[in-house]
Structures are given as structure tokens and as C-alpha cells.
Scaffold this motif. Structure first.
Motif, PDB file in Angstrom:
ATOM      1  N   TYR A  78       0.828  -1.205   0.000  1.00  0.00           N
ATOM      2  CA  TYR A  78       0.000   0.000   0.000  1.00  0.00           C
ATOM      3  C   TYR A  78       0.868   1.263   0.000  1.00  0.00           C
ATOM      4  O   TYR A  78       0.562   2.228  -0.699  1.00  0.00           O
ATOM      5  CB  TYR A  78      -0.921  -0.006   1.215  1.00  0.00           C
ATOM      6  CG  TYR A  78      -1.963   1.081   1.226  1.00  0.00           C
ATOM      7  CD1 TYR A  78      -3.000   1.091   0.303  1.00  0.00           C
ATOM      8  CD2 TYR A  78      -1.907   2.088   2.174  1.00  0.00           C
ATOM      9  CE1 TYR A  78      -3.964   2.084   0.322  1.00  0.00           C
ATOM     10  CE2 TYR A  78      -2.874   3.086   2.206  1.00  0.00           C
ATOM     11  CZ  TYR A  78      -3.901   3.083   1.279  1.00  0.00           C
ATOM     12  OH  TYR A  78      -4.852   4.066   1.305  1.00  0.00           O
ATOM     13  N   SER A  79       1.970   1.243   0.733  1.00  0.00           N
ATOM     14  CA  SER A  79       2.837   2.422   0.815  1.00  0.00           C
ATOM     15  C   SER A  79       3.508   2.722  -0.518  1.00  0.00           C
ATOM     16  O   SER A  79       3.888   3.856  -0.776  1.00  0.00           O
ATOM     17  CB  SER A  79       3.900   2.242   1.901  1.00  0.00           C
ATOM     18  OG  SER A  79       4.917   1.356   1.497  1.00  0.00           O
ATOM     19  N   LYS A  84      -4.448   7.089  -3.086  1.00  0.00           N
ATOM     20  CA  LYS A  84      -5.691   7.826  -3.355  1.00  0.00           C
ATOM     21  C   LYS A  84      -6.585   7.066  -4.333  1.00  0.00           C
ATOM     22  O   LYS A  84      -7.753   7.372  -4.473  1.00  0.00           O
ATOM     23  CB  LYS A  84      -5.374   9.218  -3.895  1.00  0.00           C
ATOM     24  CG  LYS A  84      -4.707  10.093  -2.850  1.00  0.00           C
ATOM     25  CD  LYS A  84      -4.423  11.468  -3.360  1.00  0.00           C
ATOM     26  CE  LYS A  84      -3.753  12.243  -2.230  1.00  0.00           C
ATOM     27  NZ  LYS A  84      -3.386  13.566  -2.624  1.00  0.00           N
ATOM     28  N   ASP A  85      -6.025   6.095  -4.997  1.00  0.00           N
ATOM     29  CA  ASP A  85      -6.775   5.294  -5.955  1.00  0.00           C
ATOM     30  C   ASP A  85      -7.382   4.101  -5.222  1.00  0.00           C
ATOM     31  O   ASP A  85      -6.650   3.308  -4.629  1.00  0.00           O
ATOM     32  CB  ASP A  85      -5.829   4.816  -7.056  1.00  0.00           C
ATOM     33  CG  ASP A  85      -6.512   4.036  -8.150  1.00  0.00           C
ATOM     34  OD1 ASP A  85      -7.719   3.722  -8.020  1.00  0.00           O
ATOM     35  OD2 ASP A  85      -5.844   3.733  -9.141  1.00  0.00           O
ATOM     36  N   PRO A  86      -8.709   3.950  -5.235  1.00  0.00           N
ATOM     37  CA  PRO A  86      -9.336   2.827  -4.517  1.00  0.00           C
ATOM     38  C   PRO A  86      -8.810   1.455  -4.941  1.00  0.00           C
ATOM     39  O   PRO A  86      -8.758   0.535  -4.131  1.00  0.00           O
ATOM     40  CB  PRO A  86     -10.821   2.956  -4.855  1.00  0.00           C
ATOM     41  CG  PRO A  86     -11.008   4.347  -5.311  1.00  0.00           C
ATOM     42  CD  PRO A  86      -9.694   4.797  -5.894  1.00  0.00           C
ATOM     43  N   ILE A  87      -8.381   1.317  -6.166  1.00  0.00           N
ATOM     44  CA  ILE A  87      -7.872   0.037  -6.649  1.00  0.00           C
ATOM     45  C   ILE A  87      -6.555  -0.330  -5.947  1.00  0.00           C
ATOM     46  O   ILE A  87      -6.168  -1.497  -5.902  1.00  0.00           O
ATOM     47  CB  ILE A  87      -7.719   0.049  -8.193  1.00  0.00           C
ATOM     48  CG1 ILE A  87      -7.815  -1.361  -8.760  1.00  0.00           C
ATOM     49  CG2 ILE A  87      -6.471   0.738  -8.651  1.00  0.00           C
ATOM     50  CD1 ILE A  87      -9.182  -1.918  -8.763  1.00  0.00           C
ATOM     51  N   ALA A  88      -5.883   0.669  -5.359  1.00  0.00           N
ATOM     52  CA  ALA A  88      -4.619   0.432  -4.654  1.00  0.00           C
ATOM     53  C   ALA A  88      -4.814  -0.431  -3.416  1.00  0.00           C
ATOM     54  O   ALA A  88      -3.844  -0.911  -2.845  1.00  0.00           O
ATOM     55  CB  ALA A  88      -3.971   1.761  -4.271  1.00  0.00           C
ATOM     56  N   LYS A  89      -6.057  -0.650  -3.012  1.00  0.00           N
ATOM     57  CA  LYS A  89      -6.326  -1.471  -1.829  1.00  0.00           C
ATOM     58  C   LYS A  89      -6.460  -2.955  -2.157  1.00  0.00           C
ATOM     59  O   LYS A  89      -6.464  -3.786  -1.254  1.00  0.00           O
ATOM     60  CB  LYS A  89      -7.599  -0.983  -1.141  1.00  0.00           C
ATOM     61  CG  LYS A  89      -7.469   0.407  -0.577  1.00  0.00           C
ATOM     62  CD  LYS A  89      -8.767   0.867   0.039  1.00  0.00           C
ATOM     63  CE  LYS A  89      -8.625   2.301   0.492  1.00  0.00           C
ATOM     64  NZ  LYS A  89      -9.617   3.168  -0.047  1.00  0.00           N
ATOM     65  N   VAL A  90      -6.569  -3.296  -3.430  1.00  0.00           N
ATOM     66  CA  VAL A  90      -6.824  -4.691  -3.805  1.00  0.00           C
ATOM     67  C   VAL A  90      -5.662  -5.605  -3.419  1.00  0.00           C
ATOM     68  O   VAL A  90      -5.868  -6.626  -2.765  1.00  0.00           O
ATOM     69  CB  VAL A  90      -7.154  -4.809  -5.307  1.00  0.00           C
ATOM     70  CG1 VAL A  90      -7.268  -6.273  -5.719  1.00  0.00           C
ATOM     71  CG2 VAL A  90      -8.440  -4.069  -5.627  1.00  0.00           C
TER      72      VAL A  90
END
Length: 132
Positions: A78-79, A84-90
Motif C-alpha cells: 500500500y505504501s 488515493k486510488d481505490p484500486i490500490a487497496k486490492v
């Protein structure tokens, strides 16, 4: 001394070897649905927290209790992404749940993904990354 990921009575698998093998296998499995790149990153970071000194003492038998190692990989992934992009949480989601199942995002039993991702410490994560 190389970081250890797994060991038994006769064999030791280094952390580097383990992460690369998992990344390769996951990437191959995910080709069928065109996400080998995501699977590669999830595989590379899934056991990242095993580089932690306390976890290494545990696997070497120098400490009796283990430490949570899957949260560090989720935090590191994640870092390094555009948070800020929701897809970055996948990818962090996959990593955080690789032992206990996918966590709830903001509530529920155990640590939520939101709390895991808010608690990361860049200095700690970068120090863990030095073993590579």
C-alpha cells in the motif's frame, strides 16, 4: 545471515526464494484471468513481514511466540502504491488476508484493512525491505 521463510528438520527455504517462488506460481495461476501482474506483486509481498527480527528469532527457535507477518506486506504494498486510488487497496487486501481470510474494510472481527493500512510505519517497512 539470510532471512528464513520456512524450515523443517531437513530443509530451509530462504525468504527471498519463497517470495519469488510464490510470485511466479501466483502469476502463472492468474494468467487465465489476465491478472498475472497483480498476482506477482501479491506473491512478492505476502510474507514480507517475515524479514522482521522477531519473526526470524521465532523461526530459528530463539523466541517462543510468532509475530504477525502478513500485515507488514499489506502495508508495504500500500505504501508503494497510489493510495488515493481505490484500486490500490486490492493487492494489500489479498496480502492481509492470506492466512486468516479477507478482512472487513472498516469494521468486523479482527483487524480491519483500514486499520492495518493506517498503522504503517515507513521507516520500519523500509528497514524490512533492506534484506532484499
Amino acid at each position: 545471515m539470510e532471512a528464513i521463510a520456512h524450515k523443517n528438520e531437513t530443509e530451509i527455504q530462504t525468504l527471498d526464494e519463497h517470495l519469488k517462488n510464490v510470485a511466479r506460481l501466483a502469476s502463472g495461476f492468474a494468467k487465465t484471468f489476465n491478472n498475472s501482474d497483480w498476482a506477482n506483486y501479491a506473491g512478492l509481498f505476502h510474507d514480507f513481514g517475515k524479514a522482521d527480527n522477531d519473526w526470524q528469532k521465532y523461526i530459528r527457535g530463539e523466541k517462543s511466540t510468532s509475530v504477525n507477518h502478513s500485515e507488514a506486506g499489506a502495508q508495504y504494498a500500500y505504501s508503494k502504491m497510489n493510495s488515493k486510488d481505490p484500486i490500490a487497496k486490492v493487492i494489500p487486501y489479498l496480502i492481509a488476508g492470506h492466512h486468516a481470510g479477507l478482512p472487513d474494510y472498516s469494521a468486523g472481527s479482527g483487524n480491519s484493512l483500514k486499520s492495518i493500512l493506517q498503522d504503517y510505519d515507513f521507516a520500519y517497512l523500509d528497514k524490512l525491505h533492506e534484506w532484499q
